[in-house]
Design a protein around this motif. Structure first.
Motif, PDB file in Angstrom:
ATOM      1  N   MET A   1       0.840  -1.192   0.000  1.00 14.14           N
ATOM      2  CA  MET A   1       0.000   0.000   0.000  1.00 14.14           C
ATOM      3  C   MET A   1       0.874   1.239   0.000  1.00 14.14           C
ATOM      4  SD  MET A   1      -3.075  -0.803   2.584  1.00 14.14           S
ATOM      5  CE  MET A   1      -2.063  -1.499   3.851  1.00 14.14           C
ATOM      6  N   ARG A  74       4.796   9.432  13.781  1.00 15.45           N
ATOM      7  CA  ARG A  74       4.855   8.155  13.070  1.00 15.45           C
ATOM      8  C   ARG A  74       6.296   7.754  12.804  1.00 15.45           C
ATOM      9  NH1 ARG A  74       1.021   6.859   7.883  1.00 15.45           N
ATOM     10  NH2 ARG A  74      -0.509   7.256   9.503  1.00 15.45           N
ATOM     11  N   LYS A 114      10.389  -1.779  12.938  1.00 17.39           N
ATOM     12  CA  LYS A 114      10.672  -3.174  13.294  1.00 17.39           C
ATOM     13  C   LYS A 114      12.170  -3.473  13.242  1.00 17.39           C
ATOM     14  CE  LYS A 114       6.191  -4.956  11.820  1.00 17.39           C
ATOM     15  NZ  LYS A 114       5.456  -5.648  10.783  1.00 17.39           N
ATOM     16  N   ASP A 146       1.204   7.120  16.922  1.00 18.15           N
ATOM     17  CA  ASP A 146       0.660   6.806  15.598  1.00 18.15           C
ATOM     18  C   ASP A 146       1.346   5.518  15.152  1.00 18.15           C
ATOM     19  OD1 ASP A 146      -1.071   8.153  13.361  1.00 18.15           O
ATOM     20  OD2 ASP A 146       0.708   7.495  12.303  1.00 18.15           O
ATOM     21  N   THR A 190      -9.016   4.679  19.897  1.00 16.37           N
ATOM     22  CA  THR A 190      -9.362   4.815  18.481  1.00 16.37           C
ATOM     23  C   THR A 190     -10.323   3.709  18.070  1.00 16.37           C
ATOM     24  OG1 THR A 190      -7.255   5.879  18.051  1.00 16.37           O
ATOM     25  CG2 THR A 190      -8.398   4.968  16.153  1.00 16.37           C
ATOM     26  N   PHE A 218      -4.407  -5.633  11.909  1.00 23.75           N
ATOM     27  CA  PHE A 218      -4.743  -6.147  13.240  1.00 23.75           C
ATOM     28  C   PHE A 218      -3.732  -5.614  14.242  1.00 23.75           C
ATOM     29  CE2 PHE A 218      -6.114 -10.036  15.808  1.00 23.75           C
ATOM     30  CZ  PHE A 218      -7.387  -9.551  16.001  1.00 23.75           C
ATOM     31  N   GLY A 219      -3.590  -4.271  14.273  1.00 25.65           N
ATOM     32  CA  GLY A 219      -2.699  -3.614  15.226  1.00 25.65           C
ATOM     33  C   GLY A 219      -3.517  -2.955  16.312  1.00 25.65           C
ATOM     34  N   ASN A 220      -3.032  -1.834  16.823  1.00 27.33           N
ATOM     35  CA  ASN A 220      -3.717  -1.172  17.930  1.00 27.33           C
ATOM     36  C   ASN A 220      -5.176  -0.870  17.597  1.00 27.33           C
ATOM     37  OD1 ASN A 220      -4.878   1.032  19.362  1.00 27.33           O
ATOM     38  ND2 ASN A 220      -2.906   1.475  20.289  1.00 27.33           N
ATOM     39  N   ALA A 221      -5.398  -0.084  16.551  1.00 24.31           N
ATOM     40  CA  ALA A 221      -6.755   0.373  16.242  1.00 24.31           C
ATOM     41  C   ALA A 221      -7.651  -0.803  15.816  1.00 24.31           C
ATOM     42  CB  ALA A 221      -6.701   1.437  15.148  1.00 24.31           C
ATOM     43  N   ASP A 241      -3.231  -8.912   8.532  1.00 26.36           N
ATOM     44  CA  ASP A 241      -2.082  -8.081   8.908  1.00 26.36           C
ATOM     45  C   ASP A 241      -1.157  -7.989   7.697  1.00 26.36           C
ATOM     46  OD1 ASP A 241      -0.669 -10.443   8.840  1.00 26.36           O
ATOM     47  OD2 ASP A 241      -0.185 -10.487  10.968  1.00 26.36           O
ATOM     48  N   SER A 242       0.101  -7.569   7.903  1.00 32.18           N
ATOM     49  CA  SER A 242       0.978  -7.364   6.749  1.00 32.18           C
ATOM     50  C   SER A 242       1.409  -8.689   6.123  1.00 32.18           C
ATOM     51  CB  SER A 242       2.215  -6.558   7.155  1.00 32.18           C
ATOM     52  OG  SER A 242       2.966  -7.269   8.119  1.00 32.18           O
ATOM     53  N   LYS A 261      -1.346 -12.701  18.311  1.00 26.83           N
ATOM     54  CA  LYS A 261      -0.852 -11.473  17.657  1.00 26.83           C
ATOM     55  C   LYS A 261      -0.154 -10.583  18.702  1.00 26.83           C
ATOM     56  CE  LYS A 261      -0.540  -9.001  14.046  1.00 26.83           C
ATOM     57  NZ  LYS A 261       0.616  -9.186  13.249  1.00 26.83           N
ATOM     58  N   ALA A 295      -7.863  -0.780   8.560  1.00 31.95           N
ATOM     59  CA  ALA A 295      -7.216  -0.235   9.764  1.00 31.95           C
ATOM     60  C   ALA A 295      -5.701  -0.428   9.689  1.00 31.95           C
ATOM     61  CB  ALA A 295      -7.784  -0.906  11.012  1.00 31.95           C
ATOM     62  N   ALA A 296      -5.145  -0.353   8.462  1.00 34.35           N
ATOM     63  CA  ALA A 296      -3.689  -0.520   8.319  1.00 34.35           C
ATOM     64  C   ALA A 296      -3.077   0.828   7.925  1.00 34.35           C
ATOM     65  CB  ALA A 296      -3.399  -1.608   7.304  1.00 34.35           C
ATOM     66  N   ALA A 318      -8.134   3.501   9.460  1.00 35.81           N
ATOM     67  CA  ALA A 318      -6.821   4.062   9.119  1.00 35.81           C
ATOM     68  C   ALA A 318      -7.014   5.472   8.587  1.00 35.81           C
ATOM     69  CB  ALA A 318      -6.142   3.198   8.063  1.00 35.81           C
ATOM     70  N   ASN A 319      -5.918   6.182   8.426  1.00 36.18           N
ATOM     71  CA  ASN A 319      -5.980   7.498   7.787  1.00 36.18           C
ATOM     72  C   ASN A 319      -5.844   7.331   6.282  1.00 36.18           C
ATOM     73  OD1 ASN A 319      -6.233   9.459   9.938  1.00 36.18           O
ATOM     74  ND2 ASN A 319      -4.214   8.772  10.604  1.00 36.18           N
TER      75      ASN A 319
HETATM   76  P1  NAP Z   1      -0.272  -0.441  14.195  1.00 33.54           P
HETATM   77  O1  NAP Z   1      -0.535  -0.798  15.607  1.00 33.54           O
HETATM   78  O2  NAP Z   1       1.109  -0.285  13.704  1.00 33.54           O
HETATM   79  O3  NAP Z   1      -1.060  -1.551  13.310  1.00 33.54           O
HETATM   80  C1  NAP Z   1      -1.059  -1.557  11.920  1.00 33.54           C
HETATM   81  C2  NAP Z   1      -1.564  -2.905  11.460  1.00 33.54           C
HETATM   82  O4  NAP Z   1      -1.675  -2.887  10.029  1.00 33.54           O
HETATM   83  C3  NAP Z   1      -0.616  -4.074  11.803  1.00 33.54           C
HETATM   84  O5  NAP Z   1      -1.377  -5.201  12.180  1.00 33.54           O
HETATM   85  C4  NAP Z   1       0.090  -4.339  10.473  1.00 33.54           C
HETATM   86  O6  NAP Z   1       0.517  -5.677  10.292  1.00 33.54           O
HETATM   87  C5  NAP Z   1      -1.034  -4.055   9.519  1.00 33.54           C
HETATM   88  N1  NAP Z   1      -0.593  -3.845   8.145  1.00 33.54           N
HETATM   89  C6  NAP Z   1       0.470  -3.144   7.698  1.00 33.54           C
HETATM   90  N2  NAP Z   1       0.525  -3.206   6.349  1.00 33.54           N
HETATM   91  C7  NAP Z   1      -0.534  -3.958   5.961  1.00 33.54           C
HETATM   92  C8  NAP Z   1      -1.023  -4.410   4.710  1.00 33.54           C
HETATM   93  N3  NAP Z   1      -0.418  -4.084   3.580  1.00 33.54           N
HETATM   94  N4  NAP Z   1      -2.161  -5.177   4.684  1.00 33.54           N
HETATM   95  C9  NAP Z   1      -2.789  -5.514   5.831  1.00 33.54           C
HETATM   96  N5  NAP Z   1      -2.360  -5.123   7.047  1.00 33.54           N
HETATM   97  C10 NAP Z   1      -1.251  -4.370   7.102  1.00 33.54           C
HETATM   98  O7  NAP Z   1      -1.018   0.926  13.789  1.00 33.54           O
HETATM   99  P2  NAP Z   1      -2.333   1.554  14.412  1.00 33.54           P
HETATM  100  O8  NAP Z   1      -1.957   2.463  15.517  1.00 33.54           O
HETATM  101  O9  NAP Z   1      -3.345   0.489  14.648  1.00 33.54           O
HETATM  102  O10 NAP Z   1      -2.796   2.487  13.194  1.00 33.54           O
HETATM  103  C11 NAP Z   1      -3.410   1.925  12.053  1.00 33.54           C
HETATM  104  C12 NAP Z   1      -4.030   3.054  11.228  1.00 33.54           C
HETATM  105  O11 NAP Z   1      -4.948   3.765  12.054  1.00 33.54           O
HETATM  106  C13 NAP Z   1      -3.033   4.092  10.696  1.00 33.54           C
HETATM  107  O12 NAP Z   1      -3.494   4.573   9.441  1.00 33.54           O
HETATM  108  C14 NAP Z   1      -3.125   5.207  11.713  1.00 33.54           C
HETATM  109  O13 NAP Z   1      -2.741   6.454  11.176  1.00 33.54           O
HETATM  110  C15 NAP Z   1      -4.604   5.143  12.032  1.00 33.54           C
HETATM  111  N6  NAP Z   1      -4.892   5.747  13.323  1.00 33.54           N
HETATM  112  C16 NAP Z   1      -4.426   5.196  14.472  1.00 33.54           C
HETATM  113  C17 NAP Z   1      -4.718   5.811  15.678  1.00 33.54           C
HETATM  114  C18 NAP Z   1      -4.275   5.227  16.992  1.00 33.54           C
HETATM  115  O14 NAP Z   1      -4.605   5.812  18.037  1.00 33.54           O
HETATM  116  N7  NAP Z   1      -3.612   4.090  17.008  1.00 33.54           N
HETATM  117  C19 NAP Z   1      -5.473   7.002  15.700  1.00 33.54           C
HETATM  118  C20 NAP Z   1      -5.952   7.515  14.499  1.00 33.54           C
HETATM  119  C21 NAP Z   1      -5.650   6.887  13.309  1.00 33.54           C
HETATM  120  P3  NAP Z   1       1.670  -6.335  11.192  1.00 33.54           P
HETATM  121  O15 NAP Z   1       0.998  -6.612  12.519  1.00 33.54           O
HETATM  122  O16 NAP Z   1       2.001  -7.573  10.437  1.00 33.54           O
HETATM  123  O17 NAP Z   1       2.764  -5.337  11.279  1.00 33.54           O
END
Ligand code: NAP
Length: 416
Positions: A1, A74, A114, A146, A190, A218-221, A241-242, A261, A295-296, A318-319
Motif C-alpha cells: 500500500m 509516526r 521493526k 501513531d 481509536t 490487526f494492530g492497535n486500532a 495483517d501485513s 498477535k 485499519a492498516a 486508518a488514515n
Molecule cells: P499499528 O498498531 O502499527 O497496526 C497496523 C496494522 O496494520 C498491523 O497489524 C500491520 O501488520 C497491519 N498492516 C500493515 N501493512 C498492511 C497491509 N499491507 N495489509 C494488511 N495489514 C497491514 O497501527 P495503528 O496504531 O493500529 O494504526 C493503524 C491506522 O490507524 C493508521 O493509518 C493510523 O494512522 C490510524 N490511526 C491510528 C490511531 C491510533 O490511536 N492508534 C489514531 C488515528 C488513526 P503487522 O501486525 O504484520 O505489522
C-alpha cells in the motif's frame, strides 16, 4: 500500500468543495491553503552496534485557528514530507469535526520501526524531542502515538522535552503511560471510538447487531475495534495483517488470534487458529461482508481494487485508506464510506481528555473516559449523518462541511 496517490483529490480540494455549503468561508480557505509551519530535520541515531545512522524527520503544524496543534508521531519506512503535510491537514479537519479545541499537526521519522531495538527506539524518540523542542509544547503542539510509536515512545518524549527545556510538562504529549500522566483507556480509544460510532449509526448504515465484519490491519486500532464488535455479537469473518488474511465464514474465535498477535506472531503462521484459514494478504478486500474496516495504512482501496470490494459499508479506521478514485467508484456502487476524519477520531478525543486531566492534576477513572468518548462520538457522528441527509451529501462531504463551518467561524471571530 502506498500512502500517496498523485491522482487523489487533496484534503484541501475536499474543503474547497465543502465551501459551496458554507457561506463566508473565503478567509478560512485562503488560510488553509498552506501549512502554518513545516520543519524538516536530520536526526542522528546511534545504533546498538556502535555505528551512527542519519534519518529524515518532520513536524508539520498545519493550522492553529482552533487551538494548539495536535497530531500523531509516526515511525515508518515509507514516510515523506508530503505524507506528513497531508496527515497534518487531515488532523486539522478531524479536530474541527469533533468540536475539539485544537488545530492539526503530524510528525515522524522515516525509519523501519521493526528494525530498531527497544534501546534504539528510545534513543530515536529522545533525539526527536530534543530536535523539535522549540516546535512542540503543551500550549503549542502536542504529539501522540501513531503507526510505529506507542505509549513508551510518548513517555520518553515527555522526559526528553523536560530535559531540553528545564520544565516538567507532561502535557507536551498525550498517549503517555499511566504512570507518566497518561489516561486510562487511551490505548483502546481509536478502536472504541469507531465502535461507538458503529453503535450510533448502525440504523442509518443498515448494519444489524449480527452483521458480518472484516478488519484489515490487526494492530492497535484494528484489534480493539474487532474485539469490541465481536463482543457484541457481530460476526468477524476475517482479520488481516501485513503477512496474510485469516478467514472464517462462520465467524472467527477472536480470543486466541488476538492473544497470538499480541505475543508478536504473524497471521500467516496461525492457520487453523480460532477456526480461521490463511489466505493471501489482500483477500480481505473482496470478501463478502457487511462492514469492511481498513485499519492498516493509507491507499488500501484504490481505483484498481474498489470494483472488487465485497462490503456494503466501509469504515475508515486508518488514515486515508480509500483513495479519491476509489471513493467515486464505491459511491457509484452504492457502498457507504464512513470517513477517517470522523471514524478514527476516538484517539484524539481521548487525548483531549488526557490534556484536561493533566491540567487539572486528576486521574480520570476509565468508566468516565468511556462515557465521555461515547457521548462525543455519538454527538458528532449524529451531526455529520444529519448534515449528509439534509443536504444530500456523502458522509465524507458532510464531515468536511462541518469542519469548515467551525474553522470559518474561528477565523472570523479571531480575525486571523
Ligand atoms: P499499528 O498498531 O502499527 O497496526 C497496523 C496494522 O496494520 C498491523 O497489524 C500491520 O501488520 C497491519 N498492516 C500493515 N501493512 C498492511 C497491509 N499491507 N495489509 C494488511 N495489514 C497491514 O497501527 P495503528 O496504531 O493500529 O494504526 C493503524 C491506522 O490507524 C493508521 O493509518 C493510523 O494512522 C490510524 N490511526 C491510528 C490511531 C491510533 O490511536 N492508534 C489514531 C488515528 C488513526 P503487522 O501486525 O504484520 O505489522
Amino acid at each position: 500500500m502506498s500512502e500517496e496517490n498523485s491522482n487523489d483529490p487533496s484534503g484541501f480540494d475536499r474543503l474547497r468543495r465543502a465551501a459551496e455549503h458554507v457561506p463566508g468561508a473565503e478567509a478560512a480557505l485562503a488560510r488553509l491553503a498552506m501549512p502554518l509551519e513545516m520543519r524538516a530535520l536530520r536526526l542522528a541515531l546511534d545504533r546498538d552496534d556502535g555505528t551512527r545512522t542519519y534519518l529524515p524527520a518532520w513536524r508539520c503544524r498545519y493550522d492553529d485557528a482552533l487551538g494548539p496543534t495536535k497530531g500523531g508521531l509516526r515511525f515508518h519506512q515509507g514516510l515523506d514530507a508530503a505524507t506528513v503535510e497531508r496527515l497534518a491537514f487531515e488532523m486539522t479537519v478531524k479536530c474541527a469535526v469533533m468540536d475539539l479545541p485544537y488545530g492539526g499537526a503530524k510528525g515522524g521519522v522515516r525509519v523501519d520501526p521493526k528494525a530498531l531495538s527497544a534501546a534504539e527506539r528510545r534513543r530515536l524518540a529522545a533525539a526527536y524531542a530534543r530536535a523539535f523542542a522549540d516546535t512542540i509544547g503543551p500550549e503549542r503542539d502536542v504529539p501522540a502515538p501513531d503507526v510505529g510509536t506507542d505509549a513508551g515512545v510518548m513517555g520518553v518524549i515527555a522526559d526528553a522535552y523536560a530535559g531540553a527545556t528545564g520544565r516538567h510538562a507532561p502535557g507536551v504529549v498525550t498517549g503517555k503511560p499511566l504512570a507518566a500522566g497518561g489516561i486510562a483507556g487511551r490505548e483502546e480509544a481509536t478502536g472504541r471510538g469507531a465502535f461507538c460510532l458503529v453503535q450510533q449509526l448502525s440504523q442509518a448504515l443498515g448494519l444489524s447487531s449480527v452483521c458480518r465484519v472484516a478488519v484489515q490491519g490487526f494492530g492497535n486500532a484494528g484489534m480493539h475495534m474487532a474485539e469490541l464488535l465481536a463482543g457484541t455479537g457481530r460476526r468477524m469473518v476475517a482479520v488481516s495483517d501485513s503477512s496474510a488474511t485469516l478467514v472464517c465464514e462462520d465467524g472467527l474465535d477472536l480470543g486466541p488470534v488476538a492473544a497470538a498477535k499480541r505475543e508478536g506472531q504473524s497471521l500467516a503462521d496461525l492457520d487453523g487458529l480460532g477456526g480461521g484459514r490463511v489466505r493471501d494478504r489482500d483477500a480481505i478486500l473482496s470478501l463478502d461482508c457487511d462492514l469492511l474496516v481498513p485499519a492498516a495504512l493509507g491507499g488500501a482501496i484504490t481505483g484498481a481494487n474498489a470494483g472488487g470490494v465485497g462490503a456494503r459499508v466501509i469504515l475508515e479506521l486508518a488514515n486515508g485508506p480509500v483513495t479519491g478514485e476509489a471513493d467515486t467508484i464505491l459511491a457509484e456502487r452504492g457502498i457507504t464510506v464512513v470517513p477517517d476524519v470522523l471514524a478514527n477520531a476516538g484517539g484524539v478525543t481521548v487525548s483531549h481528555f488526557e490534556s484536561l486531566q493533566n491540567r487539572q492534576g486528576e486521574a480520570w477513572p476509565e468508566e468516565r473516559v468511556r462515557e465521555r468518548l461515547s457521548e462525543a462520538m455519538g454527538r458528532c457522528g449524529a451531526a455529520v449523518a444529519e448534515l449528509a441527509r439534509d443536504c444530500g451529501l456523502t458522509l465524507r462531504e458532510a464531515a468536511y462541511v462541518r469542519a469548515l463551518e467551525r474553522l470559518a467561524a474561528a477565523v472570523a471571530a479571531r480575525g486571523c
